[in-house]
Write a protein that holds these residues in place. Structure first.
Motif, PDB file in Angstrom:
ATOM      1  N   PRO A 222       0.815  -1.225   0.000  1.00  0.00           N
ATOM      2  CA  PRO A 222       0.000   0.000   0.000  1.00  0.00           C
ATOM      3  C   PRO A 222       0.842   1.266   0.000  1.00  0.00           C
ATOM      4  O   PRO A 222       0.408   2.302  -0.515  1.00  0.00           O
ATOM      5  CB  PRO A 222      -0.836  -0.136   1.288  1.00  0.00           C
ATOM      6  CG  PRO A 222      -0.133  -1.162   2.116  1.00  0.00           C
ATOM      7  CD  PRO A 222       0.531  -2.093   1.155  1.00  0.00           C
ATOM      8  N   GLU A 223       2.051   1.215   0.545  1.00  0.00           N
ATOM      9  CA  GLU A 223       2.936   2.377   0.514  1.00  0.00           C
ATOM     10  C   GLU A 223       3.258   2.777  -0.930  1.00  0.00           C
ATOM     11  O   GLU A 223       3.454   3.958  -1.234  1.00  0.00           O
ATOM     12  CB  GLU A 223       4.232   2.105   1.264  1.00  0.00           C
ATOM     13  CG  GLU A 223       4.069   1.969   2.773  1.00  0.00           C
ATOM     14  CD  GLU A 223       3.829   0.530   3.219  1.00  0.00           C
ATOM     15  OE1 GLU A 223       3.944   0.260   4.417  1.00  0.00           O
ATOM     16  OE2 GLU A 223       3.527  -0.320   2.339  1.00  0.00           O
ATOM     17  N   ALA A 224       3.319   1.773  -1.815  1.00  0.00           N
ATOM     18  CA  ALA A 224       3.612   2.056  -3.221  1.00  0.00           C
ATOM     19  C   ALA A 224       2.464   2.828  -3.858  1.00  0.00           C
ATOM     20  O   ALA A 224       2.679   3.780  -4.615  1.00  0.00           O
ATOM     21  CB  ALA A 224       3.867   0.762  -3.985  1.00  0.00           C
ATOM     22  N   VAL A 387      10.150   0.859   6.603  1.00  0.00           N
ATOM     23  CA  VAL A 387       9.950   1.673   5.406  1.00  0.00           C
ATOM     24  C   VAL A 387      10.880   2.870   5.505  1.00  0.00           C
ATOM     25  O   VAL A 387      10.768   3.685   6.435  1.00  0.00           O
ATOM     26  CB  VAL A 387       8.488   2.133   5.273  1.00  0.00           C
ATOM     27  CG1 VAL A 387       8.332   3.020   4.037  1.00  0.00           C
ATOM     28  CG2 VAL A 387       7.543   0.933   5.198  1.00  0.00           C
ATOM     29  N   LEU A 388      11.820   2.965   4.575  1.00  0.00           N
ATOM     30  CA  LEU A 388      12.800   4.043   4.579  1.00  0.00           C
ATOM     31  C   LEU A 388      12.412   5.096   3.552  1.00  0.00           C
ATOM     32  O   LEU A 388      12.469   4.840   2.340  1.00  0.00           O
ATOM     33  CB  LEU A 388      14.192   3.489   4.242  1.00  0.00           C
ATOM     34  CG  LEU A 388      15.321   4.525   4.193  1.00  0.00           C
ATOM     35  CD1 LEU A 388      15.739   4.914   5.613  1.00  0.00           C
ATOM     36  CD2 LEU A 388      16.510   3.994   3.400  1.00  0.00           C
ATOM     37  N   GLY A 404       9.315   8.759  -2.818  1.00  0.00           N
ATOM     38  CA  GLY A 404       9.414   7.313  -2.802  1.00  0.00           C
ATOM     39  C   GLY A 404       9.970   6.768  -1.511  1.00  0.00           C
ATOM     40  O   GLY A 404      10.129   7.486  -0.517  1.00  0.00           O
ATOM     41  N   PHE A 405      10.309   5.484  -1.514  1.00  0.00           N
ATOM     42  CA  PHE A 405      10.724   4.778  -0.297  1.00  0.00           C
ATOM     43  C   PHE A 405      11.369   3.454  -0.671  1.00  0.00           C
ATOM     44  O   PHE A 405      11.306   3.011  -1.831  1.00  0.00           O
ATOM     45  CB  PHE A 405       9.513   4.504   0.592  1.00  0.00           C
ATOM     46  CG  PHE A 405       8.546   3.517  -0.039  1.00  0.00           C
ATOM     47  CD1 PHE A 405       8.643   2.157   0.226  1.00  0.00           C
ATOM     48  CD2 PHE A 405       7.565   3.956  -0.924  1.00  0.00           C
ATOM     49  CE1 PHE A 405       7.780   1.251  -0.382  1.00  0.00           C
ATOM     50  CE2 PHE A 405       6.700   3.057  -1.535  1.00  0.00           C
ATOM     51  CZ  PHE A 405       6.810   1.705  -1.259  1.00  0.00           C
ATOM     52  N   ILE A 406      11.974   2.805   0.318  1.00  0.00           N
ATOM     53  CA  ILE A 406      12.431   1.416   0.214  1.00  0.00           C
ATOM     54  C   ILE A 406      11.880   0.672   1.416  1.00  0.00           C
ATOM     55  O   ILE A 406      12.049   1.122   2.556  1.00  0.00           O
ATOM     56  CB  ILE A 406      13.965   1.310   0.181  1.00  0.00           C
ATOM     57  CG1 ILE A 406      14.524   2.045  -1.042  1.00  0.00           C
ATOM     58  CG2 ILE A 406      14.413  -0.160   0.157  1.00  0.00           C
ATOM     59  CD1 ILE A 406      16.043   2.189  -1.025  1.00  0.00           C
ATOM     60  N   LYS A 407      11.205  -0.432   1.176  1.00  0.00           N
ATOM     61  CA  LYS A 407      10.622  -1.219   2.265  1.00  0.00           C
ATOM     62  C   LYS A 407      11.233  -2.609   2.278  1.00  0.00           C
ATOM     63  O   LYS A 407      11.344  -3.264   1.229  1.00  0.00           O
ATOM     64  CB  LYS A 407       9.107  -1.332   2.104  1.00  0.00           C
ATOM     65  CG  LYS A 407       8.422  -2.136   3.225  1.00  0.00           C
ATOM     66  CD  LYS A 407       6.906  -2.101   3.093  1.00  0.00           C
ATOM     67  CE  LYS A 407       6.239  -2.866   4.238  1.00  0.00           C
ATOM     68  NZ  LYS A 407       4.752  -2.785   4.175  1.00  0.00           N
ATOM     69  N   ILE A 408      11.619  -3.049   3.469  1.00  0.00           N
ATOM     70  CA  ILE A 408      12.138  -4.404   3.651  1.00  0.00           C
ATOM     71  C   ILE A 408      11.177  -5.175   4.558  1.00  0.00           C
ATOM     72  O   ILE A 408      10.789  -4.678   5.621  1.00  0.00           O
ATOM     73  CB  ILE A 408      13.548  -4.390   4.269  1.00  0.00           C
ATOM     74  CG1 ILE A 408      14.554  -3.802   3.284  1.00  0.00           C
ATOM     75  CG2 ILE A 408      13.977  -5.808   4.666  1.00  0.00           C
ATOM     76  CD1 ILE A 408      15.978  -3.724   3.820  1.00  0.00           C
ATOM     77  N   VAL A 409      10.809  -6.375   4.117  1.00  0.00           N
ATOM     78  CA  VAL A 409       9.989  -7.283   4.916  1.00  0.00           C
ATOM     79  C   VAL A 409      10.881  -8.437   5.351  1.00  0.00           C
ATOM     80  O   VAL A 409      11.498  -9.099   4.506  1.00  0.00           O
ATOM     81  CB  VAL A 409       8.792  -7.824   4.111  1.00  0.00           C
ATOM     82  CG1 VAL A 409       7.943  -8.762   4.955  1.00  0.00           C
ATOM     83  CG2 VAL A 409       7.936  -6.680   3.576  1.00  0.00           C
ATOM     84  N   ALA A 422      10.376  -0.961  -3.635  1.00  0.00           N
ATOM     85  CA  ALA A 422      10.919   0.395  -3.726  1.00  0.00           C
ATOM     86  C   ALA A 422      10.133   1.214  -4.733  1.00  0.00           C
ATOM     87  O   ALA A 422       9.688   0.703  -5.765  1.00  0.00           O
ATOM     88  CB  ALA A 422      12.390   0.367  -4.125  1.00  0.00           C
ATOM     89  N   VAL A 423       9.948   2.472  -4.418  1.00  0.00           N
ATOM     90  CA  VAL A 423       9.514   3.472  -5.395  1.00  0.00           C
ATOM     91  C   VAL A 423      10.615   4.517  -5.434  1.00  0.00           C
ATOM     92  O   VAL A 423      10.959   5.099  -4.398  1.00  0.00           O
ATOM     93  CB  VAL A 423       8.170   4.119  -5.014  1.00  0.00           C
ATOM     94  CG1 VAL A 423       7.878   5.317  -5.921  1.00  0.00           C
ATOM     95  CG2 VAL A 423       7.038   3.107  -5.122  1.00  0.00           C
ATOM     96  N   GLY A 424      11.210   4.723  -6.590  1.00  0.00           N
ATOM     97  CA  GLY A 424      12.305   5.671  -6.711  1.00  0.00           C
ATOM     98  C   GLY A 424      12.990   5.517  -8.040  1.00  0.00           C
ATOM     99  O   GLY A 424      12.695   4.595  -8.811  1.00  0.00           O
ATOM    100  N   LYS A 425      13.903   6.423  -8.316  1.00  0.00           N
ATOM    101  CA  LYS A 425      14.689   6.315  -9.543  1.00  0.00           C
ATOM    102  C   LYS A 425      15.495   5.024  -9.519  1.00  0.00           C
ATOM    103  O   LYS A 425      16.074   4.658  -8.492  1.00  0.00           O
ATOM    104  CB  LYS A 425      15.619   7.528  -9.660  1.00  0.00           C
ATOM    105  CG  LYS A 425      16.460   7.542 -10.932  1.00  0.00           C
ATOM    106  CD  LYS A 425      17.278   8.807 -11.028  1.00  0.00           C
ATOM    107  CE  LYS A 425      18.224   8.764 -12.229  1.00  0.00           C
ATOM    108  NZ  LYS A 425      17.511   8.540 -13.503  1.00  0.00           N
ATOM    109  N   ASP A 426      15.520   4.347 -10.648  1.00  0.00           N
ATOM    110  CA  ASP A 426      16.269   3.083 -10.780  1.00  0.00           C
ATOM    111  C   ASP A 426      15.768   2.009  -9.820  1.00  0.00           C
ATOM    112  O   ASP A 426      16.537   1.126  -9.410  1.00  0.00           O
ATOM    113  CB  ASP A 426      17.772   3.309 -10.573  1.00  0.00           C
ATOM    114  CG  ASP A 426      18.368   4.245 -11.605  1.00  0.00           C
ATOM    115  OD1 ASP A 426      17.886   4.247 -12.752  1.00  0.00           O
ATOM    116  OD2 ASP A 426      19.306   4.990 -11.256  1.00  0.00           O
ATOM    117  N   ALA A 427      14.494   2.047  -9.475  1.00  0.00           N
ATOM    118  CA  ALA A 427      13.961   1.033  -8.563  1.00  0.00           C
ATOM    119  C   ALA A 427      14.103  -0.375  -9.126  1.00  0.00           C
ATOM    120  O   ALA A 427      14.263  -1.337  -8.385  1.00  0.00           O
ATOM    121  CB  ALA A 427      12.492   1.335  -8.238  1.00  0.00           C
TER     122      ALA A 427
END
Length: 480
Positions: A222-224, A387-388, A404-409, A422-427
């Motif tokens: 959902p963060e995406a 979530v970073l 955007g962000f990076i999430k680790i589960v 991840a949502v971001g450049k070069d994801a």
């Protein structure tokens, strides 16, 4: 009487990524291969899918950067004129023609398998299947093979909405052949194709409205969805969620279309010059006469296969989109190679999607590998997640784009990472790195303490791992 030897070891219907991967592997094994294609050699990816859409997205991003650079980077002044859509499409066609020639037509000639133009239909019996092939000039032929591979792909699908058949709507295929940028555009859908096409045309200059039945990218975290909602709002794309389209019509003037949808319990009308329907794809199996040879299909026409990719007929296999599996060309290619190993070497390999990467080429992009938080919980894994935000990734700061962000589960009992989004450049590059992390069974602690080059987006994975035990807001910009 002994049975006649088959004409070929492998007969392939289709000429896309899965078909070529199978033909290459089978030819390398010394097998006699025939490939039958009814349309343009190369399949969806090179002709109407990945290659042309990403080429246009790259062009649209270049224009967007020119328009946006003045605000992002002090001291930089840039402008961008209106898009010459005809020239843009001509450039796309040139790229596609070159790749089709180099990577498909010429490659088939180099390997030396029999490539035939025509429409293939199954004949014979389930025990002794055969193919009838109708050529482009009306010629008819028949052939037999020890094994058959159906790799006919998928095609855009439009839902049965009243008025849909009466309007000239676009699909992801026809939209990439327009000779001018629509002044306004309604995109119907919320998956990766809809998101990419909405972003593409907004950046080319269209006023875009996106109608989605649920949240954006509903299969992902959902963060995406929230991050992409923000990106689209920044770029002037109107997103209407929980919109159930009830009717479509062309206005009397013919200059606009009207889409009526149920939104928040009421009816609302949306008008635009063009409508692009991106509500999914369906397997291309109509006309193959699969019933005649005992091949079972699903509700949407997909060939039902085992994990080994064999159909209900042990001599007939399927690969790629036609199976109803994930619609990525690298999935199709993996299918083609796996099928050949199973058919001719009795390898017994099974498709394993646990660490399958998936990318939506918006900008910033959405990419993921492994499980989402919800999927891990449903699998019985007690999760710990972080979530970073990209404001803590130095590369995003110097890019002047921290959307955007990076999430680790991670599995809380072992620390093993089971998913990265991840949502971001070069994801997409982050997802590729994530494949290796998950395949190696690495833990949060291991990733947090490995080398990572400074000022790369991939460094964000390490920082996200560090956030499990550290307040990353208190790290130096290059603290390891």
């Amino acid at each position: 009487m002994p049975e006649a030897a088959p004409d070929f070891d492998l007969a392939v219907i289709g000429s896309g990524g899965g078909a070529f991967a199978a033909a290459i592997r089978a030819t390398n094994l010394g097998k006699r291969v025939v490939m039958i294609e009814r349309s343009t050699v190369g399949g969806t990816c090179v002709n109407t899918g990945c290659v042309p859409s990403k080429a246009l997205l790259a062009a649209a991003e270049a224009r967007h950067v020119a328009l946006d650079a003045t605000g992002r980077f002090p001291g930089i002044s840039t402008t961008a004129a209106a898009v010459d859509m005809g020239a843009l499409i001509d450039g796309k066609r040139s790229l596609v023609d070159g790749m089709r020639s180099d990577k498909y037509v010429d490659l088939a000639a180099e390997y030396g398998w029999d490539l035939r133009q025509g429409t293939a239909v199954f004949a014979g019996t389930p025990e002794e299947p055969a193919l009838k092939v109708k050529g482009p000039n009306g010629t008819r032929d028949s052939l037999t093979a020890a094994h058959y591979l159906v790799a006919t792909g998928s095609a855009p699908w439009a839902p049965p909405v009243p008025g849909m058949d009466e309007v000239d709507y676009l699909t992801s295929t026809t939209a990439m052949e327009l000779d001018e940028v629509p002044e306004s555009l309604i995109v119907f859908g919320g998956g990766y194709v809809a998101l990419e096409q909405a972003h593409l045309f907004a950046r080319l200059g269209s006023k875009v409205t996106l109608l989605a039945r649920s949240r954006l990218a509903s299969q992902e975290e959902p963060e995406a969805s929230r991050a992409l909602m923000g990106v689209f709002a920044d770029e002037g794309i109107r997103v209407v969620r929980r919109a159930a389209v009830t009717s479509i019509r062309t206005n009397p003037s013919g200059a606009e279309m009207t889409v009526t949808a149920t939104v928040a319990g009421g009816q609302e009308e949306f008008r635009a010059a063009k409508l692009l329907v991106a509500t999914g794809r369906r397997a291309v199996t109509q006309g193959l006469d699969l019933d005649a040879v005992g091949v079972k299909t699903g509700d949407t026409g997909q060939i039902l296969v085992e994990k080994t990719l064999v159909s209900s007929n042990p001599r007939i296999w399927a690969a790629g989109d036609v199976t109803g599996h994930r619609e990525f060309v690298y999935v199709a290619s993996a299918h083609g190679t796996l099928m050949v190993e199973n058919a001719f070497n009795n390898a017994g390999h099974q498709v394993d999607y646990r660490h399958l990467p998936r990318v939506t080429f918006t900008s910033p992009a959405l990419a993921a590998v492994g499980m989402t938080d919800e999927e891990a919980t449903q699998a019985g894994i007690r999760c710990e997640c972080r979530v970073l935000p990209l404001e803590y990734v130095p590369r995003a700061l110097v890019n002047r784009d921290t959307r955007g962000f990076i999430k680790i589960v991670a599995d809380s009992s072992t620390g093993r990472i089971v998913g990265i989004t991840a949502v971001g450049k070069d994801a997409g590059e982050l997802a590729a790195a994530g494949v290796y992390i998950l395949e190696a069974g690495m833990t949060v602690s291991q990733v947090a303490n490995l080398w990572s080059p400074y000022l790369t987006m991939a460094e964000g994975i390490k920082i996200a791992a560090q956030s499990f035990t550290t307040d990353v807001s208190k790290l130096s910009c290059c603290a390891s």
